[in-house]
Write a protein that holds these residues in place. Sequence first.
Motif, mmCIF file in Angstrom:
data_model
loop_
_atom_site.group_PDB
_atom_site.id
_atom_site.type_symbol
_atom_site.label_atom_id
_atom_site.label_comp_id
_atom_site.label_asym_id
_atom_site.label_seq_id
_atom_site.Cartn_x
_atom_site.Cartn_y
_atom_site.Cartn_z
ATOM 1 N N ASN A 103 42.046 10.849 5.031
ATOM 2 C CA ASN A 103 40.766 10.811 5.738
ATOM 3 C C ASN A 103 40.000 12.129 5.669
ATOM 4 O OD1 ASN A 103 42.154 12.460 7.521
ATOM 5 N ND2 ASN A 103 42.274 10.949 9.156
ATOM 6 N N THR A 104 40.534 13.128 4.968
ATOM 7 C CA THR A 104 39.804 14.378 4.752
ATOM 8 C C THR A 104 39.706 14.618 3.249
ATOM 9 O OG1 THR A 104 41.779 15.794 4.830
ATOM 10 C CG2 THR A 104 40.651 15.353 6.906
ATOM 11 N N TRP A 107 36.439 19.100 0.423
ATOM 12 C CA TRP A 107 36.208 20.494 0.812
ATOM 13 C C TRP A 107 36.971 21.484 -0.056
ATOM 14 C CZ3 TRP A 107 32.230 21.730 3.687
ATOM 15 C CH2 TRP A 107 31.685 20.757 4.521
ATOM 16 N N ALA A 118 44.217 14.063 8.849
ATOM 17 C CA ALA A 118 44.155 14.727 10.147
ATOM 18 C C ALA A 118 44.263 13.665 11.256
ATOM 19 C CB ALA A 118 42.840 15.487 10.272
ATOM 20 N N ALA A 154 43.352 19.329 14.674
ATOM 21 C CA ALA A 154 42.313 19.188 13.652
ATOM 22 C C ALA A 154 41.257 20.249 13.891
ATOM 23 C CB ALA A 154 41.691 17.798 13.700
ATOM 24 N N ALA A 157 35.946 22.282 8.527
ATOM 25 C CA ALA A 157 36.016 23.025 7.270
ATOM 26 C C ALA A 157 35.455 24.428 7.472
ATOM 27 C CB ALA A 157 35.216 22.312 6.190
ATOM 28 N N VAL A 191 34.375 15.234 4.202
ATOM 29 C CA VAL A 191 34.896 14.904 5.525
ATOM 30 C C VAL A 191 35.979 15.909 5.894
ATOM 31 C CG1 VAL A 191 36.026 13.155 6.934
ATOM 32 C CG2 VAL A 191 34.401 12.470 5.161
ATOM 33 N N ASP A 192 35.753 16.661 6.961
ATOM 34 C CA ASP A 192 36.745 17.639 7.398
ATOM 35 C C ASP A 192 37.610 17.052 8.517
ATOM 36 O OD1 ASP A 192 35.166 17.726 9.667
ATOM 37 O OD2 ASP A 192 34.303 19.694 9.217
ATOM 38 N N GLY A 193 38.499 17.876 9.045
ATOM 39 C CA GLY A 193 39.439 17.394 10.056
ATOM 40 C C GLY A 193 38.772 16.866 11.302
ATOM 41 N N GLN A 195 35.633 15.653 11.657
ATOM 42 C CA GLN A 195 34.943 14.390 11.419
ATOM 43 C C GLN A 195 35.950 13.260 11.244
ATOM 44 O OE1 GLN A 195 32.261 14.205 8.078
ATOM 45 N NE2 GLN A 195 31.750 12.083 8.462
ATOM 46 N N ALA A 196 37.081 13.545 10.615
ATOM 47 C CA ALA A 196 38.100 12.521 10.409
ATOM 48 C C ALA A 196 38.623 11.980 11.734
ATOM 49 C CB ALA A 196 39.254 13.090 9.585
#
Length: 232
Positions: A103-104, A107, A118, A154, A157, A191-193, A195-196
């Motif tokens: 899900n990440t 980046w 995450a 989480a 980025a 998608v970073d931690g 947002q995940a």
Amino acid sequence: MTRKKGEDAVSPVVGVMLMLVVTVIIAAVVSGFAGGLVDGKEKAPTITMNVEIKNTGSFASSIFKADVLAVTEPIATKDLKLVTSWTNSDGTQGGAEVTGVNNTFGWGGAGFPDEGVAPWGYGQGVKSVNTGKPGETEQQFGNYILVGGTTMYAYPAGQSGGYMTGNATAGYGVETNGEYTDWEYTAGTTVDGMQAVLGKDWETLKTGDVVSVKLVHTPSGMTIFKKDVVVG
């Protein structure tokens, strides 16, 4: 009417008693069968956690953090679904459902693996752990176990050191509210931690907004944790 010699008759009382006995036996069999069905269903463990969510306007100190305080038995994250939902002060709605699927992404080196899951695991229940960036496979959600002392974590980025690195002057909302200062933030491609775990537009969450956080035990279908968390 005459009764022939040698014939025996069953009285009505005895007949009723026999019917009652048969009824009781049937009821006991049905009850035992139903009880077996209930006992055969997967039982859900229980868990106690302390959850913290922060959006400081900086990627270095904005976090999702869940500290496991106690469990009735070790819980594999592969058997869990993490669900978040929220409505911010502007009326924007968001949330996410997290399973063991990547899900990440997008980046590449911005503080965590380019592809991962995450929230990441730290502490007890994680076979191989990096105290900084969650670069170990065992740290990805779905691969670690929740026990007392496990932390699920989480972050956005750009946080170069990973776990709890402190303050910085770049990130969300530093120059323009709700936007990255140094990073292009595009939902669905980068998608970073955070947002995940919290979903699209999570960066619009402000202090005082409330996020509903729950854990669903998928084998039993039971919600084993639910809490409304106030954003700090």
